[in-house]
Motif scaffolding. Structure first.
Motif, mmCIF file in Angstrom:
data_model
loop_
_atom_site.group_PDB
_atom_site.id
_atom_site.type_symbol
_atom_site.label_atom_id
_atom_site.label_comp_id
_atom_site.label_asym_id
_atom_site.label_seq_id
_atom_site.Cartn_x
_atom_site.Cartn_y
_atom_site.Cartn_z
ATOM 1 N N ALA B 56 -11.837 -39.925 15.101
ATOM 2 C CA ALA B 56 -11.200 -38.373 15.613
ATOM 3 C C ALA B 56 -9.481 -38.800 15.567
ATOM 4 N N GLN B 57 -8.844 -40.039 15.278
ATOM 5 C CA GLN B 57 -7.378 -39.791 14.486
ATOM 6 C C GLN B 57 -7.475 -39.081 13.423
ATOM 7 N N GLY B 59 -9.563 -37.843 11.381
ATOM 8 C CA GLY B 59 -9.707 -37.169 11.198
ATOM 9 C C GLY B 59 -8.830 -35.744 11.192
ATOM 10 N N LEU B 60 -7.992 -36.024 12.622
ATOM 11 C CA LEU B 60 -6.868 -35.418 12.585
ATOM 12 C C LEU B 60 -6.060 -35.087 12.667
#
Lengths: 227, 280, 631
Positions: B56-57, B59-60
């Motif tokens: 997630a990080q 990707g962010l």
């Protein structure tokens, strides 16, 4: 402003009818397409007080659900549960509050038929019965105190005082609402919207009052028939 | 700004992962039979967490790097979403999470849904502000009756009833002594407020609730001395409600349990001194 | 605030004229919203000071702090915090932050201000009740502050002692010491169980009870307004996600706060009326038996409290999620990815949130079978949360991101929510909670989600809506600096908390020096304290920016400086008294129509009628909100 019953209903229909179908929104395929009535004004919508009172009732139900579950758990959690004998005056409480539901219903219907004096009369009668109810609750408390039964005497008595106090407080709130409505009966209907608001408020008060009645029955049964 | 943000997010991610991967701050050694299962389940879970966190990080960060606005007057992609993707990632997430949830019940079940094995050594632990009172049944292996009216914090902390013969050989001590490799059943009580039994190496904790007698069982697998702490706020000295658990070889344990109450304390202290706390 | 009198302003009630009616006892939802925000801004300062004091005590035990000696001579003799003083900080920090910050600003603050406008209404359904909700909440705040003085000061405490033993105050602490969770019997036995258990606890309970009432009045308004007062064309599926969040939050509040109120009444009765709802028999406390109480159940409190407590944490985060979705879409210049799924997720999180409270009680002694059920339900809540995260990332994919300060905070929210939420997978499993319950691992988890992500949502909302509320922009440079230090700072504070939890460090310890197994924590503890002090100090920048910009900020270039699409950006800044100057707005499309191909601008207002500029048939086929035609 000698509006007749018929014309009030016509006005009411006009407002509700226009608002409910979603107005002029091009895609109003559901009632929830928002939409006020016709024209460019923020009209009062009759549903507002009705929605409001049901929402308020939901939260009051949660309060009594919490206390009821505490009652049930406490009953099961130890062997010091000694249920009270019901003070007889509570039969008076129950009768009075049931009758008051009838009187407030008559009062509300009178208002919708624009019979102002009947509305005021039955409203006042309801308020009197409400006061009698509160008085009978107090009498029950005095009765128990004379027997030496107080809030901490045993768990069942704790719940008795607790339930009657919390319910009683809500009844006092209802009495305040009735008093407010009674004061407003003095105000002549000065606009269509004002009249709709009066009806809406009276309906909401009636719903609330019926709820308190039903709640009393539940508490009465819980305290003295499930112990 | 997008690039700096992406870098900041990635650096934070790397540092956070390092904090776990380095094992520099990690569980103390597990010394109970169920302990390694707990640690295994944790490893599986934290790896899933780590992957999800990192993905997630990253990707962010990638999104804020790649899709930052620039002067070229292009517009964003006009899309309201993708139902197929929604269903796909919802199903995958649900499967992973529910699987973890189900797996995460196994050790719990072994400790709480099954009674203590036959032949468990029973001990009673009564907590109070701010001390632990462990009661041993003594030579006759029967606990004597207790009553709150008999309690005296200095001389009779659990309130043994003096008319009950069974309690004459009961020993009450602040130290929890258990035999190694033998199932132990604790009966947990409290005199005043809620406390919680916590020996990190044992890999379980349990609240001690006034008015209840809560059973919990475990088997210690390594001889030694371990700290016992309170893990439920119980008042101003909650932070120093300290005692020890002593895991002894069976023979030493048996010998200790044969002692009369008057001699128990001295021998127990000798044993305590002879063991070291683990190296931390 | 030049009222739009020329537009034939028609409102249910005429605009107020006196200062008191305009700014103090106002029934205007916009003023009430600002009042809630100001209350939150005040409470958070108190909460932050308390947390810094806690950090100092943990890092450098025995530190002399002169002012503490003056204010609290008993609780901090010689300026050194005692154990009970520390615990009162723990309690009041939690209470102040959870109630008076996280349950005021997100919902009562921004929700009050913007819900009516975003749905096209002229005010809330019951403006008078709305005003009451704020002032009741404010009274609750005053009572909580009074709890500090009743305990902190022997003189003030003495006034209460005359009311009875359970009211005895003046222990010198900053209030009660039972934690914000106030578990009985510790919180129910009174002073006999230790200092800080007297008047402070009674006032704490009363404050919370008052707060419950204020919250319920607010929830009533939100729900009725949203159901009843949406304007023409504003169907439920055209509402901004902020409105969905406020709506769900209000339902959660409506159904959970009464349970806390019930529990609080029972606890107060146990303390002052001698009842035994939560206190069992056979207790021996501080050298003597407790004959007065018998038969109660400490677990009953836990059930009642957490039945409220779990929805409460979703009350704290949902508005932030709504704001984040809204702000991400706006500054990505892209519709929110999966509007329908987002609505579903908000609702699922809200509803599931009522069925997981037992995960706070795994070790409590409750039925281990129910623990299994709670555990599985708890991990299921991770699914809608994951959906939201995927959709936020999906919103950014293919975007054209404008890195304004509100956008930075919204992006920060996503990062922090992932960091905090993911450890829910660990804590929700019964077998793992064996180790982690009541350790700093839990503290890490809830601070990251509540104490940080939620606050980032509020910061994002503040910077975003400031121009609308005050007609001026907040200073962008200060805002960015605020973001950067805070973002790095909060990670520096709370990621190490996980490491402390791995060591087994218990919560609510005023001192870690007693245990060998904690000796490796000291470096971490110091590091966190430095980070905390820096982060707290930089918040001064935010306060300065906020206050200064109200008066001296650059005037907003127009009514819609961010080029957003929702109804609040169609009206002047600040808005007129009745929001829409007597004209009922009509909504023609969904709330996130950005970068529509063929449109003249990269955004289309919700009030923009269908026209030739936008080609027919647009709005995607997945039926996820588009221009409203499809659903």
């Amino acid at each position: 402003m000698a509006a007749t019953a018929t014309s009030t209903n016509q006005v009411v229909d006009a407002v509700i009818g226009a608002g409910g179908s979603g107005g002029r929104s091009g895609n109003g395929f559901r009632k929830n397409g928002g939409g006020h009535g016709d024209g460019d004004d923020f009209h009062y919508s009759p549903a507002r007080y009705r929605v409001g009172i049901w929402v308020a009732i939901a939260s009051i139900v949660m309060l009594f659900t919490a206390l009821t579950s505490a009652y049930i758990v406490r009953m099961a959690s130890s062997n010091d549960w000694t249920p009270l004998e019901m003070p007889k005056v509570l039969w008076l409480s129950t009768t009075v509050i049931l009758i008051s539901s009838v009187t407030i219903e008559i009062s509300k219907r009178s208002l919708k038929r624009a019979r102002d004096s009947q509305y005021g009369l039955w409203l006042a009668l309801t308020a009197v019965l409400g006061v009698v109810f509160v008085g009978s609750q107090y009498a029950a408390w005095r009765n128990l105190a004379r027997q030496g039964v107080y809030v901490a005497t045993n768990p069942h008595s704790s719940f008795f005082y607790l339930f009657t106090a919390v319910h009683g407080l809500h009844v006092l709130g209802g009495l305040l609402a009735l008093a407010y409505l009674l004061l407003r009966t003095r105000k002549k209907r000065d606009s269509v919207e004002g009249e709709l608001r009066r009806i809406g408020a009276a309906e909401a008060a009636a719903v609330y009052w019926h709820f308190l009645d039903g709640l009393w029955i539940c508490l009465f049964l819980l305290l003295f028939f499930w112990k | 700004m997008g690039r700096i943000l992406a870098i900041a997010i990635w650096v934070i991610t790397i540092l956070s992962l390092w904090m776990f991967l380095s094992h520099r701050w990690w569980f103390p050694e597990a010394i109970s039979e169920h302990g390694p299962s707990v640690d295994r389940q944790f490893m599986i879970t934290i790896i899933v967490c780590g992957i999800a966190f990192a993905a997630a990080q990253i990707g962010l960060g990638w999104a804020v790097w790649k899709y930052r606005d620039s002067a070229d007057k292009q517009r964003a992609t006009y899309s309201h979403g993708n139902n197929r993707l929604e269903v796909l990632w919802t199903v995958v997430t649900a499967i992973v999470f529910i699987s973890l949830a189900v797996m995460g019940q196994r050790v719990w079940a072994s400790l709480h849904l099954h009674a203590a094995p036959a032949g468990s050594y029973q001990l009673e632990v009564t907590a109070q502000q701010f001390a632990w009172n462990v009661r041993y049944p003594g030579k006759n292996n029967v606990f004597g009756k207790t009553d709150v009216q008999y309690i005296d914090d200095a001389t009779n902390p659990v309130g043994l009833v003096d008319t009950d013969a069974n309690g004459k050989d009961d020993v009450v001590s602040p130290t929890l002594v258990v035999p190694v490799n033998r199932p132990v059943e604790l009966i947990l009580k409290s005199k005043d407020v809620t406390h919680s039994f916590w020996v990190p190496q044992l890999r379980f904790k349990q609240d001690l609730v006034p008015g209840m007698a809560i059973h919990v069982h475990f088997t210690a697998t390594k001889v030694g001395k371990y700290e016992l702490a309170c893990a439920e706020l119980c008042g101003m000295n909650h932070f120093k409600m300290k005692s020890y658990m002593l895991v002894l070889p069976q023979s030493d344990f048996d010998a200790l349990m044969q002692l009369a109450p008057a001699d128990f304390g001295t021998k127990k202290n000798q044993l305590l001194d002879s063991y070291q706390l683990p190296q931390y | 605030m030049a009222e739009a009198a020329t537009h034939g302003e028609v409102h249910r009630h005429p605009a107020p004229t006196s200062f008191i009616r305009k700014y103090i006892f106002s029934i205007d939802h916009k003023i009430i919203g600002i009042q809630y925000i100001l209350l939150a801004l005040t409470s958070v300062i108190i909460g932050m000071i308390m947390s810094v004091l806690m950090r100092i005590n943990l890092s450098w035990p025995g530190t002399h702090i002169k002012i503490l000696e003056t204010l609290f001579p008993q609780g901090a003799p010689g300026g050194v915090m005692s154990g009970e003083f520390y615990l009162s900080l723990v309690t009041m920090h939690g209470t102040m932050m959870v109630f008076f910050v996280l349950t005021t600003a997100p919902q009562g603050g921004f929700g009050n201000y913007f819900l009516p406008i975003q749905i096209g209404a002229d005010d809330m359904a019951f403006p008078f009740l709305n005003m009451m909700s704020f002032w009741v909440t404010f009274v609750g705040f005053i009572v909580l502050v009074l709890a500090i003085f009743a305990e902190g000061n022997a003189t003030v405490g003495g006034w209460f002692t005359s009311l009875g033993a359970s009211w005895a105050g003046g222990s010198g602490t900053v209030g009660p010491i039972g934690g914000w969770t106030g578990y009985p019997p510790l919180s129910a036995l009174g002073k006999v169980a230790g200092p800080g258990q007297g008047a402070g606890v009674n006032l704490w309970i009363i404050s919370i009870a008052i707060f419950c009432v204020g919250s319920l009045l607010g929830a009533l308004n939100f729900i009725t307004t949203l159901l009843n007062m949406r304007t023409r064309g504003m169907s439920l599926m055209r509402m901004p996600l902020t409105c969905w969040a406020w709506f769900t939050t209000a339902i959660l509040a409506l159904l959970s706060f009464p349970v806390l109120l019930g529990g609080g009444i029972l606890l107060l009765l146990d303390r002052i009326a001698g009842t035994s709802f939560f206190i069992p028999g056979g207790l021996y406390v501080s050298g003597a038996p407790v004959p007065l109480h018998t038969g109660g159940s400490p677990l009953l409190w836990q059930h009642l409290f957490w039945f409220f407590g779990h929805p409460e944490v979703y009350i704290a985060i949902l508005p932030g999620m709504g704001a984040t979705s809204h702000i991400l879409s706006t500054f990505a210049r892209k519709p929110i990815f999966g509007y329908r799924a987002m609505v579903f997720a908000i609702f699922a999180i809200g509803m599931l949130g009522f069925f997981v409270w037992g995960h706070h009680m795994f070790m409590s002694g409750m039925s281990p079978y129910s623990a299994v059920a709670f555990s599985i339900l708890t991990l299921s809540i991770g699914v809608p949360s994951a959906i939201k995260t995927f959709n936020w990332l999906g919103t950014l994919w293919g975007a054209r991101i404008r890195f304004t300060t509100p956008m930075l905070f919204a992006l920060g929210f996503v990062s922090l929510f992932v960091a905090g939420g993911i450890t829910g997978l660990v804590l929700g499993q019964t077998s793992l909670d064996f180790f982690f319950h009541d350790t700093y691992f839990v503290t890490a988890h809830f601070h990251l989600v509540m104490g940080v992500a939620s606050i980032f949502g509020m910061f994002a909302a503040t910077y975003f809506w400031f121009p609308k509320m005050f007609g001026r922009m907040m200073h962008e440079g200060m805002g960015k600096l605020h973001f950067w230090v805070t973002f790095l700072g909060v990670y520096a504070i709370f990621i190490p908390f996980h490491a402390m939890g791995m060591l087994g460090m218990p919560r609510r310890y005023s001192n870690f020096g007693e245990y060998e197994f904690l000796k490796n924590a000291h470096g971490l503890v110091l590091f966190v304290t430095i980070a905390a002090i820096v982060t707290v100090i930089v918040q001064l920048l935010f306060y300065f920016n906020f206050i200064w910009s109200i008066f001296k900020g650059k005037k907003a270039p127009n009514d819609n400086p961010w080029e957003a699409t929702t109804l609040e950006w169609t009206i002047p800044s600040p808005p007129p008294h009745d929001n829409f100057a007597g004209i009922v707005p009509t909504v023609y499309r969904g709330p996130y129509e950005f970068s529509v191909p063929g449109a003249p601008n990269d955004y289309i207002m919700q009030t923009e009628p269908e026209g030739a500029a936008v080609q027919a048939g647009l709005g995607d086929t997945s039926g996820n909100g588009g221009n409203g035609h499809k659903h």
